[in-house]
Design a protein around this motif. Structure first.
Motif, mmCIF file in Angstrom:
data_model
loop_
_atom_site.group_PDB
_atom_site.id
_atom_site.type_symbol
_atom_site.label_atom_id
_atom_site.label_comp_id
_atom_site.label_asym_id
_atom_site.label_seq_id
_atom_site.Cartn_x
_atom_site.Cartn_y
_atom_site.Cartn_z
ATOM 1 N N ASP A 164 11.628 -6.685 -2.992
ATOM 2 C CA ASP A 164 11.206 -5.532 -2.197
ATOM 3 C C ASP A 164 11.316 -4.233 -2.974
ATOM 4 O OD1 ASP A 164 13.942 -5.426 -2.344
ATOM 5 O OD2 ASP A 164 14.272 -5.027 -0.216
ATOM 6 N N ALA A 165 11.566 -4.332 -4.287
ATOM 7 C CA ALA A 165 11.675 -3.121 -5.097
ATOM 8 C C ALA A 165 10.355 -2.363 -5.124
ATOM 9 C CB ALA A 165 12.111 -3.469 -6.524
ATOM 10 N N GLY A 166 9.229 -3.115 -5.023
ATOM 11 C CA GLY A 166 7.929 -2.459 -5.008
ATOM 12 C C GLY A 166 7.775 -1.538 -3.812
ATOM 13 N N SER A 167 8.244 -1.990 -2.645
ATOM 14 C CA SER A 167 8.171 -1.145 -1.449
ATOM 15 C C SER A 167 9.021 0.101 -1.629
ATOM 16 C CB SER A 167 8.629 -1.936 -0.218
ATOM 17 O OG SER A 167 7.801 -3.051 -0.002
ATOM 18 N N ASP A 168 10.189 -0.049 -2.243
ATOM 19 C CA ASP A 168 11.042 1.106 -2.518
ATOM 20 C C ASP A 168 10.336 2.097 -3.427
ATOM 21 O OD1 ASP A 168 13.047 -0.019 -1.009
ATOM 22 O OD2 ASP A 168 14.147 -0.833 -2.721
ATOM 23 N N ALA B 107 -1.121 -8.824 -2.649
ATOM 24 C CA ALA B 107 -2.524 -8.954 -3.039
ATOM 25 C C ALA B 107 -2.685 -9.017 -4.554
ATOM 26 C CB ALA B 107 -3.315 -7.767 -2.487
ATOM 27 N N PRO B 108 -3.748 -9.670 -5.048
ATOM 28 C CA PRO B 108 -4.014 -9.683 -6.485
ATOM 29 C C PRO B 108 -4.134 -8.264 -7.038
ATOM 30 C CG PRO B 108 -5.423 -11.262 -5.348
ATOM 31 C CD PRO B 108 -4.729 -10.464 -4.283
ATOM 32 N N THR C 167 -8.846 -5.382 -2.049
ATOM 33 C CA THR C 167 -7.983 -6.196 -1.184
ATOM 34 C C THR C 167 -7.205 -5.353 -0.178
ATOM 35 O OG1 THR C 167 -6.055 -6.061 -2.656
ATOM 36 C CG2 THR C 167 -7.661 -7.777 -3.126
ATOM 37 N N VAL C 168 -7.408 -4.035 -0.199
ATOM 38 C CA VAL C 168 -6.528 -3.146 0.567
ATOM 39 C C VAL C 168 -6.752 -3.267 2.069
ATOM 40 C CG1 VAL C 168 -5.980 -0.728 1.047
ATOM 41 C CG2 VAL C 168 -6.224 -1.520 -1.324
ATOM 42 N N LEU C 169 -7.995 -3.163 2.523
ATOM 43 C CA LEU C 169 -8.285 -3.129 3.961
ATOM 44 C C LEU C 169 -8.810 -4.481 4.454
ATOM 45 C CD1 LEU C 169 -9.962 0.389 4.192
ATOM 46 C CD2 LEU C 169 -7.606 -0.239 4.768
ATOM 47 N N PRO C 170 -8.712 -4.716 5.766
ATOM 48 C CA PRO C 170 -9.196 -5.988 6.317
ATOM 49 C C PRO C 170 -10.679 -6.198 6.016
ATOM 50 C CG PRO C 170 -7.909 -4.781 7.945
ATOM 51 C CD PRO C 170 -8.130 -3.847 6.798
ATOM 52 N N LEU C 171 -11.046 -7.449 5.743
ATOM 53 C CA LEU C 171 -12.435 -7.811 5.476
ATOM 54 C C LEU C 171 -12.937 -8.754 6.561
ATOM 55 C CD1 LEU C 171 -12.200 -8.507 1.635
ATOM 56 C CD2 LEU C 171 -13.050 -6.441 2.749
ATOM 57 N N GLY C 172 -14.172 -8.561 6.972
ATOM 58 C CA GLY C 172 -14.766 -9.452 7.968
ATOM 59 C C GLY C 172 -13.990 -9.454 9.269
ATOM 60 N N ASP C 173 -13.594 -10.646 9.701
ATOM 61 C CA ASP C 173 -12.859 -10.799 10.965
ATOM 62 C C ASP C 173 -11.351 -10.683 10.789
ATOM 63 O OD1 ASP C 173 -15.257 -11.237 12.281
ATOM 64 O OD2 ASP C 173 -15.174 -13.413 11.963
ATOM 65 N N GLU C 174 -10.924 -10.298 9.622
ATOM 66 C CA GLU C 174 -9.487 -10.179 9.346
ATOM 67 C C GLU C 174 -8.869 -9.117 10.246
ATOM 68 O OE1 GLU C 174 -6.898 -10.179 5.172
ATOM 69 O OE2 GLU C 174 -8.945 -9.393 5.208
ATOM 70 N N LYS C 175 -7.695 -9.411 10.796
ATOM 71 C CA LYS C 175 -6.989 -8.466 11.658
ATOM 72 C C LYS C 175 -6.059 -7.593 10.821
ATOM 73 C CE LYS C 175 -8.668 -10.151 15.499
ATOM 74 N NZ LYS C 175 -9.645 -9.371 16.309
ATOM 75 N N PRO C 176 -5.963 -6.296 11.160
ATOM 76 C CA PRO C 176 -5.008 -5.424 10.446
ATOM 77 C C PRO C 176 -3.590 -5.971 10.572
ATOM 78 C CG PRO C 176 -6.533 -4.126 11.770
ATOM 79 C CD PRO C 176 -6.748 -5.561 12.159
ATOM 80 N N SER C 177 -2.847 -5.906 9.483
ATOM 81 C CA SER C 177 -1.496 -6.464 9.470
ATOM 82 C C SER C 177 -0.572 -5.568 8.661
ATOM 83 C CB SER C 177 -1.512 -7.864 8.854
ATOM 84 O OG SER C 177 -1.868 -7.777 7.469
ATOM 85 N N HIS D 155 -1.720 -5.191 5.100
ATOM 86 C CA HIS D 155 -2.733 -4.163 4.848
ATOM 87 C C HIS D 155 -2.111 -2.770 4.819
ATOM 88 C CE1 HIS D 155 -5.393 -7.424 6.604
ATOM 89 N NE2 HIS D 155 -5.935 -7.202 5.423
ATOM 90 N N ARG D 156 -1.145 -2.535 5.678
ATOM 91 C CA ARG D 156 -0.490 -1.230 5.694
ATOM 92 C C ARG D 156 0.257 -0.988 4.380
ATOM 93 N NH1 ARG D 156 0.151 -2.793 11.159
ATOM 94 N NH2 ARG D 156 2.207 -3.720 10.807
ATOM 95 N N SER D 157 0.896 -2.031 3.864
ATOM 96 C CA SER D 157 1.622 -1.889 2.604
ATOM 97 C C SER D 157 0.665 -1.709 1.428
ATOM 98 C CB SER D 157 2.519 -3.110 2.372
ATOM 99 O OG SER D 157 3.628 -3.083 3.249
ATOM 100 N N ARG D 158 -0.460 -2.445 1.467
ATOM 101 C CA ARG D 158 -1.443 -2.280 0.398
ATOM 102 C C ARG D 158 -2.024 -0.875 0.402
ATOM 103 N NH1 ARG D 158 -4.767 -7.806 1.820
ATOM 104 N NH2 ARG D 158 -3.009 -9.262 1.565
ATOM 105 N N LEU D 159 -2.285 -0.344 1.598
ATOM 106 C CA LEU D 159 -2.824 1.010 1.693
ATOM 107 C C LEU D 159 -1.798 2.031 1.214
ATOM 108 C CD1 LEU D 159 -5.232 2.733 2.484
ATOM 109 C CD2 LEU D 159 -4.356 2.806 4.826
#
Length: 323
Positions: A95-99, A235-236, A281-291, A294-298
């Motif tokens: 979780d160091a990346g989140s920090d 995400a990649p 890879t940041v935001l939901p694609l197609g029918d993907e639900k926000p999760s 996605h918030r962490s990628r953004l």
């Protein structure tokens, strides 16, 4: 945990070892931490034990062992390993990346600024040649970003004057990039390619990457996705982008120490390339639900934009929201 945080953590461990009598050495002013080499252990490494061994009257591996004992419960570290003659190798927590992302977003455009050069005073001789004035101005900014007192050399002339630095032909930003991207001892780059809005144009890539971040934030708001670093980025391209952002404080300090704005320019290119590889890879694609993912990628994308804008600001170059 950033490399600067890790450097301070190791320095504190050395100081604790000296304070409790385990080591009899003079505490160094700083500890150098760098990326572990390919094939090495962990993510970062330090040769601090080797530099202290002679004055401590012990082998480097003994010194490394003493320091390692005082790092076992350090926040942000999941492991410390001693390799070779006495190198300390560090593995960060998952979780160091989140920090790191939270640190960047909290500190904003001054992320990477620090006090490593506090107490240092630098006064440059007056210069009149256009490029010398520009480089000196940016070097002064770099030195001040690390706590030094710096000035002189014509650095008070913050703005590019019309008719200089090829501004009339290229525009202010392209002219500055052409002169700063090359090492101070090398010939300036030909500024003409920096007018083309093409991926081969490094300035365009850096500014375009920043504008993509701004668009991702707008699109995220429309989708109900807000940037929050709450889970590790899976995400990649995420680890590569985190690595570049984590190196930002080290790059700023090195650019200041070596009077080399080109180091910062090259680092911004690396950050832009990593962000552009990650953005899809940041935001939901197609029918993907926000999760939460996605918030962490953004949040990571926003942190990358913050680093790009802050670095461009030090170089005196604008970061437009749209290109």
């Amino acid at each position: 945990m950033t490399p600067a945080d890790l450097s301070l953590t190791v320095l504190h461990a050395v100081r604790r070892a000296v304070d409790d009598g385990a080591l009899r050495v003079e505490v160094p002013p700083r500890v150098k931490v760098e990326r572990a080499r390919p094939g090495g252990a962990g993510e970062y490494a330090s040769n601090v034990a080797l530099t202290l061994a002679r004055s401590a009257g012990r082998s480097a591996r003994e010194v490394a062992g003493i320091i390692e004992e005082r790092l076992r419960d350090a926040p942000g570290l999941s492991g410390v390993e001693i390799t070779g003659p006495g190198f300390l190798n560090f593995t960060l927590r998952s979780d160091a990346g989140s920090d790191l992302v939270r640190t960047v977003l909290r500190e904003g455009l001054v992320y990477g600024h620090g006090t490593s050069l506090s107490g240092t005073t630098v006064r440059f001789a007056e210069v009149t040649e256009s490029r010398a004035v520009l480089v000196t101005d940016v070097v002064v900014r770099l030195l001040r970003s690390q706590g030094a007192e710096a000035g002189g050399g014509g650095s008070e002339r913050v703005y590019v004057q019309p008719g200089t630095y090829e501004e009339d032909r290229l525009g202010r930003d392209a002219a500055r990039w052409a002169l700063l991207r090359a090492a101070p001892h090398d010939r300036p780059l030909d500024g003409t390619p920096f007018l083309a809005q093409h991926e081969r144009n490094s300035l365009f890539r850096v500014r375009y990457a920043y504008s993509r971040v701004r668009r991702l934030l707008v699109n995220g708001e429309q989708l109900g996705v807000s940037p929050v670093a709450e889970v590790p980025v899976d995400a990649p391209g995420g680890p590569e982008l985190l690595s570049v952002l984590g190196d930002h404080p080290v790059v700023l300090l090195a650019a200041a120490r070596h009077r080399a704005p080109d180091r910062l320019a090259r680092h911004l290119e690396a950050a832009a390339d990593a962000l552009l590889a990650f953005q899809h890879t940041v935001l939901p694609l197609g029918d993907e639900k926000p999760s939460a993912a996605h918030r962490s990628r953004l949040a990571l994308a926003e942190a990358a934009g913050t680093v790009l804008a802050g670095g461009l600001s030090v170089l005196g170059i604008s970061a437009p929201d749209r290109i």
